[in-house]
Design an enzyme around this catalytic site. Structure first.
Site, PDB file in Angstrom:
ATOM      1  N   SER A  54     133.832  31.038  22.532  1.00  0.00           N
ATOM      2  CA  SER A  54     134.476  30.775  23.820  1.00  0.00           C
ATOM      3  C   SER A  54     134.194  31.922  24.790  1.00  0.00           C
ATOM      4  O   SER A  54     134.468  33.078  24.468  1.00  0.00           O
ATOM      5  CB  SER A  54     135.993  30.634  23.656  1.00  0.00           C
ATOM      6  OG  SER A  54     136.606  30.524  24.932  1.00  0.00           O
ATOM      7  N   VAL A  59     134.447  39.481  23.049  1.00  0.00           N
ATOM      8  CA  VAL A  59     133.093  39.617  22.515  1.00  0.00           C
ATOM      9  C   VAL A  59     132.178  38.557  23.123  1.00  0.00           C
ATOM     10  O   VAL A  59     131.039  38.848  23.504  1.00  0.00           O
ATOM     11  CB  VAL A  59     133.097  39.537  20.970  1.00  0.00           C
ATOM     12  CG1 VAL A  59     131.682  39.560  20.416  1.00  0.00           C
ATOM     13  CG2 VAL A  59     133.902  40.686  20.377  1.00  0.00           C
ATOM     14  N   CYS A  60     132.672  37.342  23.261  1.00  0.00           N
ATOM     15  CA  CYS A  60     131.869  36.256  23.839  1.00  0.00           C
ATOM     16  C   CYS A  60     131.523  36.545  25.296  1.00  0.00           C
ATOM     17  O   CYS A  60     130.393  36.315  25.734  1.00  0.00           O
ATOM     18  CB  CYS A  60     132.618  34.934  23.743  1.00  0.00           C
ATOM     19  SG  CYS A  60     132.980  34.408  22.059  1.00  0.00           S
ATOM     20  N   ALA A  61     132.484  37.029  26.042  1.00  0.00           N
ATOM     21  CA  ALA A  61     132.242  37.366  27.448  1.00  0.00           C
ATOM     22  C   ALA A  61     131.193  38.466  27.549  1.00  0.00           C
ATOM     23  O   ALA A  61     130.274  38.389  28.378  1.00  0.00           O
ATOM     24  CB  ALA A  61     133.544  37.798  28.116  1.00  0.00           C
ATOM     25  N   THR A  64     127.717  37.096  26.662  1.00  0.00           N
ATOM     26  CA  THR A  64     127.191  36.273  27.754  1.00  0.00           C
ATOM     27  C   THR A  64     126.739  37.144  28.918  1.00  0.00           C
ATOM     28  O   THR A  64     125.666  36.931  29.486  1.00  0.00           O
ATOM     29  CB  THR A  64     128.254  35.242  28.182  1.00  0.00           C
ATOM     30  OG1 THR A  64     128.642  34.483  27.024  1.00  0.00           O
ATOM     31  CG2 THR A  64     127.729  34.311  29.252  1.00  0.00           C
TER      32      THR A  64
END
Length: 166
Positions: A54, A59-61, A64
């Site tokens: 997500s 971590v995902c942000a 990305t």
């Protein structure tokens, strides 16, 4: 199959693991305006697919954003991010984070990408963190199934693989 945990808990991955040398499976996902997009829409280009559970998590942000920043310096490479987030949430996140160099897609509707690439965590219905590089002829040249879902991928290896791929 790749062994993946999420916050230390083993996850069951659904779908077929993709390996270096495989023909990249085509898939369909939704863009942020609910239009269907396929991997084949980007044929003839090197593609890096960054997979996150997500974009609304730390971590995902960061993953990305890092691939967005790297994409600005890459030529003839298309960077795609796929998550299970709703397209509306992705669109807001893209605008709030000034994402300009990558395309972000949602697999929430059919989990087609997830199953084609073996990244659907059955217990959470989220995507396992992973990275794939596909050459301009559609062959997989790099894969990383991150063993712990809260860890970062190996950015340097993924970007080195992109630079070596034609």
């Amino acid at each position: 199959m790749a062994n993946v945990t999420f916050k230390g808990t083993p996850m069951t991955l659904i779908g077929d693991e993709v390996k270096v040398g495989d023909a990249a499976p085509d898939f369909k996902v939704l863009d942020n305006d609910l239009n269907e997009v396929r991997l084949s829409d980007y044929s003839g280009q090197v593609r890096l697919i960054s997979v996150v559970p997500s974009v609304d998590t730390g971590v995902c942000a960061e993953q990305t954003q890092r691939f967005n920043d790297a994409a600005e310096k890459l030529s003839n490479v298309k960077v795609l991010t796929v998550s299970m987030d709703l397209p509306f949430a992705q669109k807001r996140w893209i605008q709030a984070n000034d994402i300009q160099h990558i395309d972000i897609f949602s697999d929430h509707k059919d989990a087609d990408f997830a199953q084609q690439y073996g990244v659907l965590m059955e217990e959470l219905r989220l995507l396992a963190r992973s990275v794939f590089v596909i050459d301009s002829e559609g062959k997989v040249t790099y894969t990383e199934y991150v063993s712990e879902g809260t860890n970062h991928p190996d950015y340097e290896k993924a970007l080195a693989a992109v630079k070596e791929t034609k």
